[in-house]
Design an enzyme around this catalytic site. Structure first.
Site, PDB file in Angstrom:
ATOM      1  N   VAL A 102       0.832  -1.213   0.000  1.00 17.24           N
ATOM      2  CA  VAL A 102       0.000   0.000   0.000  1.00 17.24           C
ATOM      3  C   VAL A 102       0.863   1.259   0.000  1.00 17.24           C
ATOM      4  CG1 VAL A 102      -1.914  -1.166   1.160  1.00 17.24           C
ATOM      5  CG2 VAL A 102      -0.175   0.005   2.544  1.00 17.24           C
ATOM      6  N   HIS A 120      -4.733  -4.057  -2.119  1.00 17.85           N
ATOM      7  CA  HIS A 120      -5.089  -3.658  -0.763  1.00 17.85           C
ATOM      8  C   HIS A 120      -5.185  -2.145  -0.609  1.00 17.85           C
ATOM      9  CE1 HIS A 120      -3.265  -7.763   0.537  1.00 17.85           C
ATOM     10  NE2 HIS A 120      -4.503  -7.878   0.113  1.00 17.85           N
ATOM     11  N   CYS A 131     -19.397   8.359   3.437  1.00 13.61           N
ATOM     12  CA  CYS A 131     -19.815   8.840   2.115  1.00 13.61           C
ATOM     13  C   CYS A 131     -18.881   8.435   0.989  1.00 13.61           C
ATOM     14  CB  CYS A 131     -19.976  10.362   2.131  1.00 13.61           C
ATOM     15  SG  CYS A 131     -18.421  11.288   2.211  1.00 13.61           S
ATOM     16  N   SER A 195       4.576 -13.924   0.988  1.00 12.81           N
ATOM     17  CA  SER A 195       4.500 -15.230   1.642  1.00 12.81           C
ATOM     18  C   SER A 195       3.462 -16.124   1.001  1.00 12.81           C
ATOM     19  CB  SER A 195       4.168 -15.054   3.131  1.00 12.81           C
ATOM     20  OG  SER A 195       2.870 -14.471   3.277  1.00 12.81           O
ATOM     21  N   ASN A 219      11.155 -15.463  -2.953  1.00 12.72           N
ATOM     22  CA  ASN A 219      10.817 -15.158  -1.563  1.00 12.72           C
ATOM     23  C   ASN A 219      11.831 -15.815  -0.642  1.00 12.72           C
ATOM     24  OD1 ASN A 219       8.740 -13.778   0.094  1.00 12.72           O
ATOM     25  ND2 ASN A 219       8.502 -15.798   1.018  1.00 12.72           N
TER      26      ASN A 219
END
Length: 250
Positions: A102, A120, A131, A195, A219
């Site tokens: 993000v 995300h 709103c 992950s 990873n």
């Protein structure tokens, strides 16, 4: 790195890259779920980004705004992995980045917004929970610095939050549908610094493999989808991703 004919045939076809927290750790942004991640060191901190706690407790919101002010995102710079993706896209190769992050660093590095799908959301904007009004996070943080501990929406007075998907919230159906469509259309799918444990994003790796894409996982730790991958890379991302993308450009 696999170098068979099928892999080579993918050079000018769509490359999809799923990026996770590991891509941004080299920029100084912590990995929340890793072995030394924030959630493991301070489980209470997870409440600050959990929707039910956030909406119910003004004190949680106050602490959340302080956390946002002090976030390392504001001083972070794109690293070699971010820059390698920009170079690859600018070389003319079809690329889409699907990110769990993000922090907005892909765009800061130079990727066009249309090439980045933020599963995300983004911490660089705020959204009203009542709103739906959106605005820049910087303006909201200025209000916090001026003394508003829990700044309300300027449009309707509702509760403001970062424009991210908090724990307890569902992903946007349209965003997820676009991610699945990109995944099914790609010839190469790179899962980098994730992950592959958070659903539904993690399932994109399996969707890619079942659709016939070449699946490469980069990873530091094993993932639940390693057995489906054509290649698994454990090298540091800042070195591994530029090398993988350079190989695709040959």
């Amino acid at each position: 790195m696999p170098r068979g004919p099928r892999y080579r045939a993918a050079v000018l076809a769509l490359v999809a890259v799923l990026t996770g927290a590991g891509v941004s750790t080299e920029s100084g942004i912590p990995d929340y779920r890793g072995p030394a991640g924030l959630w493991r060191r301070d489980p209470e901190a997870e409440k600050l980004v959990t929707y039910s706690y956030y909406m119910a407790d003004p004190e949680i919101r106050r602490r959340s705004w302080l956390m946002r002010r002090e976030s390392p995102v504001w001083s972070a710079e794109p690293n070699a992995a971010h820059r390698a993706l920009v170079d690859f896209e600018r070389s003319g190769h079809p690329l889409r980045v699907i990110t769990q992050n993000v922090d907005g660093l892909h765009q800061v590095a130079g990727l066009p917004d249309r090439k980045v799908l933020e599963l995300h959301g983004t911490t660089r904007y705020v959204a009203c929970t009542a709103c739906g009004a959106r605005g820049p996070m910087a303006a909201a943080l200025e209000r916090v610095a001026a003394g508003e501990a829990d700044p309300p929406c300027l449009e309707c007075g509702g509760v403001l939050k970062s424009a991210t998907v908090m724990f307890g919230q569902a992903l946007d159906d349209q965003v997820l549908a676009r991610a699945v469509a990109i995944t099914r259309a790609c010839e190469v799918f790179l899962a980098v610094g994730t992950s592959l444990q958070v659903q539904p994003a993690a399932s994109l790796a399996e969707i890619a493999a079942r659709a016939g894409a070449r699946l490469v996982i980069v990873n530091a730790e094993p993932t639940p989808y390693d057995s489906l991958a054509d290649d698994v890379v454990r090298e540091p991302i800042g070195r591994a991703l530029p090398a993988l993308l350079a190989d695709l450009r040959r």
